[in-house]
Structure formats: C-alpha cells, structure tokens
Scaffold this active site. Structure first.
Site, mmCIF file in Angstrom:
data_model
loop_
_atom_site.group_PDB
_atom_site.id
_atom_site.type_symbol
_atom_site.label_atom_id
_atom_site.label_comp_id
_atom_site.label_asym_id
_atom_site.label_seq_id
_atom_site.Cartn_x
_atom_site.Cartn_y
_atom_site.Cartn_z
ATOM 1 N N LYS A 65 4.675 4.686 -9.989
ATOM 2 C CA LYS A 65 3.372 4.630 -9.306
ATOM 3 C C LYS A 65 2.238 4.411 -10.319
ATOM 4 O O LYS A 65 1.285 3.666 -10.049
ATOM 5 C CB LYS A 65 3.155 5.911 -8.508
ATOM 6 C CG LYS A 65 4.130 6.051 -7.340
ATOM 7 C CD LYS A 65 4.128 7.461 -6.779
ATOM 8 C CE LYS A 65 5.071 7.570 -5.586
ATOM 9 N NZ LYS A 65 5.265 8.964 -5.147
ATOM 10 N N ILE B 49 -2.303 7.451 1.705
ATOM 11 C CA ILE B 49 -3.663 7.359 1.140
ATOM 12 C C ILE B 49 -4.034 5.900 0.864
ATOM 13 O O ILE B 49 -3.347 5.221 0.102
ATOM 14 C CB ILE B 49 -3.780 8.160 -0.179
ATOM 15 C CG1 ILE B 49 -3.294 9.591 0.027
ATOM 16 C CG2 ILE B 49 -5.213 8.142 -0.695
ATOM 17 C CD1 ILE B 49 -3.193 10.390 -1.265
ATOM 18 N N GLU C 196 0.819 -1.226 0.000
ATOM 19 C CA GLU C 196 0.000 0.000 0.000
ATOM 20 C C GLU C 196 0.851 1.274 0.000
ATOM 21 O O GLU C 196 0.502 2.264 -0.661
ATOM 22 C CB GLU C 196 -0.909 -0.001 1.234
ATOM 23 C CG GLU C 196 -1.882 1.148 1.324
ATOM 24 C CD GLU C 196 -2.909 1.127 0.205
ATOM 25 O OE1 GLU C 196 -3.715 0.190 0.151
ATOM 26 O OE2 GLU C 196 -2.906 2.064 -0.616
ATOM 27 N N VAL D 233 2.458 3.585 -3.308
ATOM 28 C CA VAL D 233 1.812 4.630 -4.117
ATOM 29 C C VAL D 233 1.020 5.553 -3.197
ATOM 30 O O VAL D 233 0.176 5.098 -2.421
ATOM 31 C CB VAL D 233 0.840 4.033 -5.159
ATOM 32 C CG1 VAL D 233 0.209 5.139 -6.008
ATOM 33 C CG2 VAL D 233 1.544 3.026 -6.054
#
Ligand code: NDP
Ligand code: HSE
Length: 432
Positions: free
Chosen positions: A210, A141, A134, A137
């Site tokens: 990303k 968030i 997670e 990128v």
C-alpha cells in the site's frame, strides 16, 4: 435517451470471495441507483471463481459462474472487468488481456499493483483503457482518487498513515489491555480481523504494498513494494508499548512516504507517535492517512480499511466511474511517473530514535553512552534513568539524525561493556 433504453454495460467479475460477494450484493440491491448514476444499467455478465461447487447464497443465476476466467475476460460483449481474486497470477495475465482488448479494469489487488503496476499502466495507456484501483489501499477510504485528481495541482511533501487494520487492532489491544503481541494476535484471529496466516499483515508486507502505491501517486514516481523499507510488528514488546505510554505516545505500524530533495523515502515500520497526533487516536481495525501538501496543508483521511462491504464500496465507486467513461468515450487519468524521483535508501532517511538500555548503575556509564551518540553526531533530546540496586535502565530519545547514524550508535552501544542489553529501539514520528 432514457436510462432504461440504453444498452446495458456488461461487467465481468473475477473472484467472488469476501469482496466479490459484496460487489454482487450491491450490484443487485442498488441496480436502479447505479443505472441512474451511470446513465445505463450495469449487467453482471459472468463471475469467475475457483470452485463452482461452493455454496454462495447470492442473488444471481448460478449459470453466471465459471471457472474459466480467461474465456470470460476474452468475451467481446464485456465492457468492464472487475478483479477481486488477489495475488500476482492469474490476476496479472487476466488484467493484461482485458486491458489489451480495451476493456476498462477495476481492481482491489494491491499486491499486483505494487509488484508490477507499471506493466498494467502501460497496457492501459496503449489501448486507451481505464485502470482504477481505489480499493487496493485503505478499503473504503477515498484516498487514491484525491491524490490522483483532487491534489494533482499541489506538491505533496509527506504521506503518513495506518494502512493495515489487523496490525492496528493488535497494537490497540497491546496498548489498551496490556496484552503481549501473541495474545493480542490470538484475539484478532478469534474476532476475524487476522487471517489464518497473518504473515502478510504482521510482517508489514501488506502495508508495504500500500505504501508503494501511495508513494507512486503522491510523488509521480514509479515505486514498487521492493523499494519500501519494511519492518513488521512481531518484535514489538509490552515493554515498548509501556515505554511509549510513559512518553505520552502510542506504538503504531506506520507507512511513510516523504520527499527529500530529488528523492523519495518510503518505509513501513512500528513507531512511537504522540497520542495527541491525529494518527495516535486511530484505534482497532480502522485506517487513517495523513497527507501534507505544500498548498493544501495537512489533510486526514479516516475510515474502514478492510472487510467485504467497505472494500466493495470502493470497487463500486470505481465501477461507476469506469462505466461513465465508457458511455461518454472519455478516459480517467492514467499513470503519472514524470518526476522519476530517486528512491532514497533507508540509511539516508532522517528520523528520531527511542532507545532503552539495561546498564550497570556506576560512575562513567552515562558518559560512555553519551560518547557513543557524540561519535556519530547524534544529538540526545532526553535521557531518563531508573536505578535498581546496581542496575539501571536508561531511556534515550534523540533529535533527528539519519537512520544510518542512529543504527551506528545502536551498534556501538551493543559493544559497550557497561551496557548489559539494548532492550529496545524504536523510531519516533510526529513530534517536533
Ligand atoms: P478471497 O480469498 O475472499 O476471494 C478470492 C476469490 O477469488 C474467491 O472467490 C476465489 O474463488 C477466487 N479465485 C481464486 N483463484 C481464482 C482463479 N484462479 N480463477 C478464478 N477465481 C479465483 O479474497 P478477498 O475477497 O478477501 O480479496 C480480494 C482482493 O481484494 C485481493 O486483492 C485483496 O488484497 C483485496 N482486498 C481485500 C480486502 C478485504 O478486506 N478482504 C480489503 C482490501 C483489498 P472461490 O470462491 O471459488 O474460492
Ligand atoms: N489484511 C488487510 C488489513 C486487509 O488488515 O488491513 C485490507 O487490505
């Protein structure tokens, strides 16, 4: 069984820099909550670094530190390996070793996932181990798990985002303070937003990695950084930013992945976007990603995309998920690449252009310029002219056309006698 009676799950941390140090602090300060959430204590069993002598001021025993990352990963008692070293090697070899022996892996390493995610996923699949990333990128968030899990029942059509905080800070200062690129980058460096060598950020490599990860998840297709069309922000001028302003737009470095039939186009480049667009309001070092799903409609994910603490938050979230799976004998979702879409060359991508031209202010110039667009079947949306004593500047905004057709127009304009210079060319996104 009570949490305290459970065998602690042993965590090997590879790397203890900006992100790793925050992971250590959070593991220490939130130990009780994390144990309750996982169902067993998380025990930091070793920390691999490059320099043992470096002063770190962390709430852990010095004896945990080692420079032998391979030996730490190979230990039989380790349950989960967290990798925050970065780069391709030795990270790839270490993670393949961990996955090969069935240990769950959490990593923030976008460069490695975008270059060779397929090999890591294959190793995870073969041994039945978890691979979570997670933090790779958009930092804090929650974005990859929503794409991989929450939106697994939908058809994503487009992902468009600001995924690099450094360049968004630079472009924000160019827009709001009227700075040039170099001056804004100096300020970003002074404030700690840009690294000493900002190449990966300003040339778009970081955003391209990303974009590849996002595209792979959104479109169930293997996408590598090499598949991404990449342009950075070093050529963006104060005049481009001013021109965008006149159109009610702002310049952003966008990462865009979109489906077109059986193909997926993935690109990173600066673009003008309306100030009224949700991405147009994202300032400074913040990240935001706009996702469009056939059923879900438009979704926006926004927050801090970098920094030790925000990134460690995402790493810890993954660590809790992998630890829970380890305890229950479950496994998180693996790679999904069944769609195997063709990677669309940039020339086939449909987009819009904003073109500024310095021209002679005399009869026939507009006709010649319009002719170049007509030759390549590119429809003009607006033309604005300002004249100054024999010279004029023309600003043309097009309707959508393929990137190849738009490039051909620009090449032809450069060859016209009446066009003194093609002052700037920039794509326009987010308009109807
Ligand atoms: P840093 O450069 O701050 O830290 C890297 C760490 O890895 C250091 O502790 C270093 O040791 C250690 N290290 C380097 N080489 C080796 C090696 N061969 N063996 C063992 N340890 C080694 O990196 P960051 O914390 O900034 O980034 C880590 C990862 O997180 C990268 O993949 C990055 O892309 C990703 N990331 C970072 C974000 C950020 O804001 N910083 C945001 C999102 C993702 P030593 O301390 O001794 O030098
Ligand atoms: N250099 C990156 C950025 C860090 O500016 O967003 C997070 O990947």
């Amino acid at each position: 069984m009570a949490v305290a009676d459970q065998r602690p799950l042993k965590v090997a941390l590879l790397g203890c820099g900006t992100v790793g140090a925050e992971v250590v602090r959070l593991l220490h300060s939130s130990a009780g909550d994390l144990a309750a959430r996982v169902g067993a204590p998380l025990e930091l069993a070793g920390i691999a670094v490059r320099r043992l002598q470096k002063s770190r001021d962390l709430p852990v025993d010095d004896a945990l530190f080692t420079t032998d990352a391979a030996a730490l990963v190979a230990r039989d008692d380790i349950d989960v390996v967290v990798e925050v070293i970065g780069g391709i090697e030795p990270a790839r070899t270490l993670l393949l070793s961990a996955l090969g022996s069935g240990k769950g892996v959490v990593t923030a390493n976008k460069a490695l996932l975008a270059e060779d995610g397929a090999t890591l996923h294959a190793a995870a699949r073969e041994s039945g181990a978890d691979l979570y990333y997670e933090a790779s990128v958009a930092g804090a968030i929650p974005l990859l798990r929503p794409l991989r899990e929450s939106l697994a029942g939908d058809h994503i059509t487009r992902v468009m985002g600001i995924v690099n905080g450094t360049t968004n800070f630079v472009l924000t200062r160019m827009d709001e303070a009227g700075m040039g690129f170099a001056e804004a980058l100096d300020e970003a460096t002074a404030l700690g937003y840009a690294e000493a060598d900002p190449t990966a950020d300003v040339e778009g490599f970081d955003a391209a990695a990303k974009a590849a990860i996002l595209a792979g998840l959104a479109f169930h297709t293997r996408v590598t950084a090499g598949d991404v069309h990449r342009e950075g922000i070093t050529e963006v001028t104060a005049a481009d930013v001013a021109s965008a302003k006149e159109m009610g737009c702002v310049v952003k470095l966008l990462a865009i992945a979109e489906k077109d039939g059986n193909a997926v186009g993935v690109r990173v480049h600066p673009a003008m976007i309306p100030r009224s667009h949700p991405l147009g309001t994202v300032r400074e070092a913040y990240n935001a990603v706009f996702v469009e799903g056939a059923s879900a409609g438009q979704l926006m994910f926004y927050g801090r995309g970098a920094g030790g603490s925000p990134t460690a938050s995402a790493v810890l979230g993954d660590l809790v998920a992998v630890a829970r799976n380890t305890l229950s004998g479950a496994r998180g979702a693996g790679e999904s690449s069944y769609a195997d879409l063709r990677i669309q060359p940039m020339g086939e991508v449909v987009t819009r252009y904003h073109i500024s031209l310095d021209v002679a202010d005399k009869a026939g110039v507009l006709a010649a310029v319009a002719g170049a667009f007509a030759t390549h079947d590119v429809s003009i949306r607006t033309v604005r002219q300002e004249g100054h004593a024999g010279d004029a500047s023309l600003v043309v905004v097009t309707h959508t056309a393929t990137d190849a057709a738009l490039q051909a127009v620009v090449d032809e304009l450069r060859g016209l006698d009446t066009v003194r210079a093609v002052a700037s060319v920039m794509r326009v996104e987010g308009t109807e």
